[in-house]
Scaffold this motif. Structure first.
Motif, mmCIF file in Angstrom:
data_model
loop_
_atom_site.group_PDB
_atom_site.id
_atom_site.type_symbol
_atom_site.label_atom_id
_atom_site.label_comp_id
_atom_site.label_asym_id
_atom_site.label_seq_id
_atom_site.Cartn_x
_atom_site.Cartn_y
_atom_site.Cartn_z
ATOM 1 N N LEU A 282 0.832 -1.207 0.000
ATOM 2 C CA LEU A 282 0.000 0.000 0.000
ATOM 3 C C LEU A 282 0.865 1.255 0.000
ATOM 4 O O LEU A 282 0.566 2.229 -0.702
ATOM 5 C CB LEU A 282 -0.933 -0.002 1.218
ATOM 6 N N LYS A 283 1.956 1.229 0.762
ATOM 7 C CA LYS A 283 2.859 2.377 0.801
ATOM 8 C C LYS A 283 3.518 2.575 -0.562
ATOM 9 O O LYS A 283 3.664 3.708 -1.040
ATOM 10 C CB LYS A 283 3.920 2.173 1.882
ATOM 11 N N ALA A 284 3.904 1.471 -1.211
ATOM 12 C CA ALA A 284 4.516 1.546 -2.538
ATOM 13 C C ALA A 284 3.517 2.118 -3.553
ATOM 14 O O ALA A 284 3.871 2.927 -4.417
ATOM 15 C CB ALA A 284 4.998 0.171 -2.976
ATOM 16 N N VAL A 285 2.265 1.698 -3.448
ATOM 17 C CA VAL A 285 1.208 2.190 -4.345
ATOM 18 C C VAL A 285 1.047 3.704 -4.195
ATOM 19 O O VAL A 285 0.975 4.437 -5.189
ATOM 20 C CB VAL A 285 -0.126 1.474 -4.045
ATOM 21 N N ASN A 286 0.992 4.181 -2.958
ATOM 22 C CA ASN A 286 0.812 5.612 -2.713
ATOM 23 C C ASN A 286 1.990 6.424 -3.256
ATOM 24 O O ASN A 286 1.805 7.512 -3.807
ATOM 25 C CB ASN A 286 0.634 5.875 -1.216
ATOM 26 N N THR A 287 3.202 5.874 -3.096
ATOM 27 C CA THR A 287 4.401 6.548 -3.617
ATOM 28 C C THR A 287 4.326 6.667 -5.134
ATOM 29 O O THR A 287 4.598 7.734 -5.709
ATOM 30 C CB THR A 287 5.663 5.771 -3.215
ATOM 31 N N LEU A 288 3.965 5.566 -5.789
ATOM 32 C CA LEU A 288 3.871 5.566 -7.251
ATOM 33 C C LEU A 288 2.795 6.521 -7.746
ATOM 34 O O LEU A 288 3.025 7.314 -8.669
ATOM 35 C CB LEU A 288 3.582 4.145 -7.748
ATOM 36 N N LYS A 289 1.635 6.468 -7.136
ATOM 37 C CA LYS A 289 0.519 7.310 -7.589
ATOM 38 C C LYS A 289 0.872 8.790 -7.486
ATOM 39 O O LYS A 289 0.618 9.559 -8.413
ATOM 40 C CB LYS A 289 -0.733 6.996 -6.771
ATOM 41 N N GLN A 290 1.470 9.181 -6.361
ATOM 42 C CA GLN A 290 1.821 10.589 -6.182
ATOM 43 C C GLN A 290 2.876 11.027 -7.193
ATOM 44 O O GLN A 290 2.802 12.126 -7.758
ATOM 45 C CB GLN A 290 2.326 10.826 -4.760
ATOM 46 N N ALA A 291 3.859 10.143 -7.452
ATOM 47 C CA ALA A 291 4.909 10.475 -8.426
ATOM 48 C C ALA A 291 4.320 10.632 -9.824
ATOM 49 O O ALA A 291 4.707 11.546 -10.575
ATOM 50 C CB ALA A 291 5.987 9.395 -8.414
ATOM 51 N N LEU A 292 3.388 9.769 -10.196
ATOM 52 C CA LEU A 292 2.744 9.873 -11.504
ATOM 53 C C LEU A 292 1.967 11.179 -11.632
ATOM 54 O O LEU A 292 2.067 11.876 -12.661
ATOM 55 C CB LEU A 292 1.807 8.680 -11.723
ATOM 56 N N LEU A 293 1.210 11.533 -10.614
ATOM 57 C CA LEU A 293 0.417 12.766 -10.657
ATOM 58 C C LEU A 293 1.317 13.993 -10.728
ATOM 59 O O LEU A 293 1.048 14.934 -11.489
ATOM 60 C CB LEU A 293 -0.496 12.843 -9.433
ATOM 61 N N ASP A 294 2.408 13.997 -9.952
ATOM 62 C CA ASP A 294 3.324 15.142 -9.952
ATOM 63 C C ASP A 294 3.979 15.324 -11.322
ATOM 64 O O ASP A 294 4.080 16.439 -11.835
ATOM 65 C CB ASP A 294 4.415 14.952 -8.889
ATOM 66 N N ASN A 295 4.414 14.213 -11.918
ATOM 67 C CA ASN A 295 5.078 14.298 -13.214
ATOM 68 C C ASN A 295 4.105 14.673 -14.326
ATOM 69 O O ASN A 295 4.461 15.426 -15.237
ATOM 70 C CB ASN A 295 5.770 12.977 -13.541
ATOM 71 N N LEU A 296 2.879 14.150 -14.258
ATOM 72 C CA LEU A 296 1.885 14.528 -15.269
ATOM 73 C C LEU A 296 1.570 16.018 -15.204
ATOM 74 O O LEU A 296 1.396 16.682 -16.237
ATOM 75 C CB LEU A 296 0.610 13.704 -15.081
ATOM 76 N N GLU A 297 1.509 16.556 -13.998
ATOM 77 C CA GLU A 297 1.250 17.988 -13.839
ATOM 78 C C GLU A 297 2.347 18.810 -14.525
ATOM 79 O O GLU A 297 2.066 19.796 -15.209
ATOM 80 C CB GLU A 297 1.180 18.336 -12.348
ATOM 81 N N GLU A 298 3.605 18.377 -14.356
ATOM 82 C CA GLU A 298 4.721 19.077 -14.989
ATOM 83 C C GLU A 298 4.669 18.939 -16.513
ATOM 84 O O GLU A 298 4.886 19.905 -17.255
ATOM 85 C CB GLU A 298 6.048 18.523 -14.477
ATOM 86 N N LEU A 299 4.390 17.732 -16.988
ATOM 87 C CA LEU A 299 4.409 17.478 -18.428
ATOM 88 C C LEU A 299 3.291 18.207 -19.159
ATOM 89 O O LEU A 299 3.450 18.588 -20.332
ATOM 90 C CB LEU A 299 4.325 15.972 -18.694
ATOM 91 N N TYR A 300 2.154 18.420 -18.486
ATOM 92 C CA TYR A 300 1.043 19.102 -19.140
ATOM 93 C C TYR A 300 1.282 20.611 -19.273
ATOM 94 O O TYR A 300 0.514 21.307 -19.935
ATOM 95 C CB TYR A 300 -0.260 18.831 -18.403
ATOM 96 N N ARG A 301 2.366 21.090 -18.637
ATOM 97 C CA ARG A 301 2.715 22.506 -18.827
ATOM 98 C C ARG A 301 3.432 22.730 -20.159
ATOM 99 O O ARG A 301 3.619 23.870 -20.582
ATOM 100 C CB ARG A 301 3.625 22.972 -17.681
#
Length: 327
Positions: A282-301
């Protein structure tokens, strides 16, 4: 689930931890049977167990990290997809008569955002591994992946790729079906896609099998994952004619996340729970999900053209070296 199935699968270097845990349990049971309060002693032993676990997992050798990356209970592509998505629908087939179970993919929503997710899928036991070719995809698997990526590009959905394979399926039939061509086609086409692409090595990233879905704007790795041009066993068999020298090969292949971050090949290391991702999925899942969201936010700029250019430049830099002249 049987008692045998529940029994933890221990790696060699985890045995001291298992022995200490067993000792703590024995003390606890004896104390209960005799009505003795040993809670303070047990707390000290549990603290020592946590310290020992941290000592072991912060000083793993490359070959030990490989064992963690290959752990049969390590979260798989489907585990992560089902855990991070609000909804998920797997899609099948390459539209050429094949549906490879070693490479899965489909459409889903990540925090409400439509996405296409795909990746290698290993099995949990021998039977499942055989059915999924131990996560080694056939040419049809890579063609299915490309079909899904083209779908994502057509409808403006970001692509999330999860890498976990020792390599593409190395059989004569796979070669006859065009394994090299299928992977090369994916490499070329992924550079041309307009949508954001994030690739994450969740376990073992091996050879062209990993590269076939590994061209992205961001390349991330879990801390104990590995990413390498060849497995240490195969490397040792070629160089020394002795597969037992795999630990030696693992040390010189520079395949750990920290090695690759230092070489500029990957962009981000995702920290794992002490004990590996399988110890606290569960901790690994949360780490991955947050990293994906953060990177997508940057890439959409960025505009699609900017993403394509940066993607191209990123991979052109890999393998750059400096020659030092001896005058």
């Amino acid at each position: 689930m049987t008692t045998t199935e529940r029994k933890p699968l221990l790696l060699d270097f985890e045995k001291p931890l298992a022995e200490l845990a067993s000792r703590i349990e024995q003390i606890r049971q004896l104390a209960e049977e005799n009505g003795v309060d040993v809670s303070s002693e047990i707390r000290k032993l549990e603290a020592r167990s946590m310290e020992l676990r941290e000592e072991i997992f912060t000083s793993l050798s490359p070959s030990q990290r490989l064992q963690v990356a290959r752990h049969p209970r390590r979260p798989s592509t489907l585990d992560y997809i089902q855990a991070i998505s609000d909804e998920w629908m797997e899609l099948h087939g390459d539209r050429c008569g094949s549906d490879d179970p070693a490479l899965v993919g489909g459409v889903g929503r990540l925090s409400g955002m439509p996405v296409v997710m795909l990746g290698h899928q290993k099995g949990r036991d021998t039977k499942d591994n055989i059915a999924r070719n131990f996560g080694m995809a056939t040419p049809g698997g890579y063609r299915k992946a490309m079909r899904l990526m083209e779908h994502a590009n057509r409808f403006g959905m970001p692509i999330l790729c999860f890498i976990d394979t020792p390599g593409a399926l190395p059989t004569v039939i796979a070669e006859r079906q065009g394994a090299g061509e299928a992977i090369a086609y994916n490499l070329r086409e992924m550079f041309c896609l307009d949508v954001p692409i994030i690739c994450t090595v969740i376990g073992e990233g091996g050879s062209g099998g990993a590269l076939g879905i590994g061209v992205g704007d961001r390349l991330m790795m879990f801390e104990h994952s590995v990413y390498t041009v060849i497995t240490p066993e195969a490397c040792a068999a070629i160089l020394w004619k002795d597969a037992s020298k795999a630990p030696q090969a693992a040390a010189v292949l520079k395949m750990t996340s920290h090695d690759l971050k230092g070489l500029g090949i990957i962009d981000q290391i995702l920290p794992e729970p002490i004990g590996g991702a399988h110890s606290d999925p569960l901790k690994a899942v949360n780490t991955l999900k947050q990293a994906l969201l953060d990177n997508l936010e940057e890439l959409y700029r960025l505009t699609p053209a900017e993403r394509r250019q940066l993607r191209y430049e990123k991979f052109r830099k890999i393998g750059v070296f400096t020659e030092v002249s001896h005058s």
